[in-house]
Scaffold this active site. Structure first.
Site, short mmCIF file in Angstrom:
data_model
loop_
_atom_site.label_atom_id
_atom_site.label_comp_id
_atom_site.label_asym_id
_atom_site.label_seq_id
_atom_site.Cartn_x
_atom_site.Cartn_y
_atom_site.Cartn_z
N ASP A 1 0.86 -1.18 0.00
CA ASP A 1 0.00 0.00 0.00
C ASP A 1 0.90 1.24 0.00
OD1 ASP A 1 -1.76 2.05 0.37
OD2 ASP A 1 -2.65 1.28 2.22
N THR B 1 -8.17 6.96 -10.42
CA THR B 1 -8.50 7.38 -11.78
C THR B 1 -9.98 7.66 -11.99
OG1 THR B 1 -8.68 5.06 -12.46
CG2 THR B 1 -6.53 6.14 -12.78
N TYR C 1 -9.31 15.79 -9.49
CA TYR C 1 -8.39 14.78 -10.01
C TYR C 1 -7.19 15.43 -10.69
CZ TYR C 1 -6.50 11.41 -13.37
OH TYR C 1 -5.65 10.63 -14.11
N LYS D 1 -3.18 15.12 -9.66
CA LYS D 1 -2.13 14.64 -10.55
C LYS D 1 -1.03 15.69 -10.71
CE LYS D 1 -1.93 11.25 -12.22
NZ LYS D 1 -1.35 9.98 -11.68
#
Length: 279
Positions: free
Chosen positions: A32, A57, A122, A126
């Site tokens: 993990d 994602t 998101y 990123k």
């Protein structure tokens, strides 16, 4: 070269396992990467490169406030944990990024050095993860788009709809190129094996940019349906009245000049799509 793949259970992870058959492949149950203690405790002795395919994602799911901690844990914090381990143990880090770090307003293909301007949670995660990966010298940051591999993805969804006689509405104002996971993995192997200069590289399939509706039409044609069975709509029309959706960049076309100069020449997305559907 001794490689470790993290996030080995996803679409890209599976493709990387085929490109790096001798690599140690770790899914989340095995390591993990959001747990700094687990990353520190892992035996990195003799590892030359770590391929980080672990990521959140689910673009729309990231918009829900309840998911923010989990999103940033894997897309930002985990990258930092791996970068710290890379610095301590001397291995190189391959990290995967996305065109969602940009707002899609740039004219023409998106270069590697374009300043980030994310529209979504998101995309911000990123972009922040990219900063963590780029903070160490020995890194390859690979930016990609519209990945298609084993498992759930847009192409599989469209193929299923075509086979069931459904005629979907698909957006026609988001422009980009498909990236077959196999092509992406091959490009990553090229960077690692040739010891290309460290830094950021765009890798997608090549070919004339197209919309999601164009991709859907190509899938329908391959399945024996008419391209006209795909109804073309704008992004605004498609998402009207749908709460909790993330804003999408309209321009997702990545500039491939740098990766081509590094000696890797991705194949056309249409040909790759045909082979994927036939295989």
């Amino acid at each position: 070269m001794n490689a470790v793949i993290v996030g080995a259970g996803g679409q890209l992870g599976r493709a990387l396992r085929r490109e790096f058959p001798e690599a140690v492949a770790l899914d989340r149950a095995a390591l993990d990467v959001t747990d700094p203690g687990a990353v520190r405790a892992f035996d990195w002795e003799g590892v030359d490169v770590v391929l980080n395919a672990a990521a959140w994602t689910a673009v729309d799911g990231a918009e829900h406030p309840a998911n923010l901690g989990a999103v940033r844990a894997v897309n930002v914090d985990a990258v930092g944990h791996l970068a710290d381990a890379a610095e301590e143990h001397g291995f190189a880090l391959v990290h995967l990024s996305s065109e969602y770090v940009f707002d899609g307003s740039h004219e023409g293909p998106l270069p590697e050095d374009l300043a980030p301007s994310p529209l979504s949670v998101y995309g911000r995660s990123k972009a922040d993860g990219d900063v963590r990966a780029s903070a160490i010298e020995r890194h390859w940051l690979v930016r990609t788009t519209w990945v298609v591999g084993e498992g759930a993805n847009f192409v599989a969804t469209m193929a299923g709809l075509a086979d069931r006689g459904v005629s979907p509405s698909v957006v026609d104002d988001q422009i980009g190129r498909l990236t077959l996971a196999t092509e992406l993995a091959a490009g990553i192997r090229h960077l690692v094996e040739t010891q290309a200069p460290y830094g950021t590289y765009n890798i997608t399939n090549d070919g004339e940019p197209a919309s999601w509706a164009d991709v859907a039409a190509a899938v329908f044609t391959a399945r024996g349906r008419s391209a006209d069975d795909v109804t073309r709509v704008s992004t605004a029309e498609y998402f009207a009245g749908k709460a909790g959706t993330a804003p999408r960049p309209l321009n997702s076309v990545l500039d491939l000049t740098k990766i081509q100069r590094a000696g890797f020449h991705p194949g056309g997305w249409r040909e790759a799509l045909e082979a994927f559907l036939a295989g």
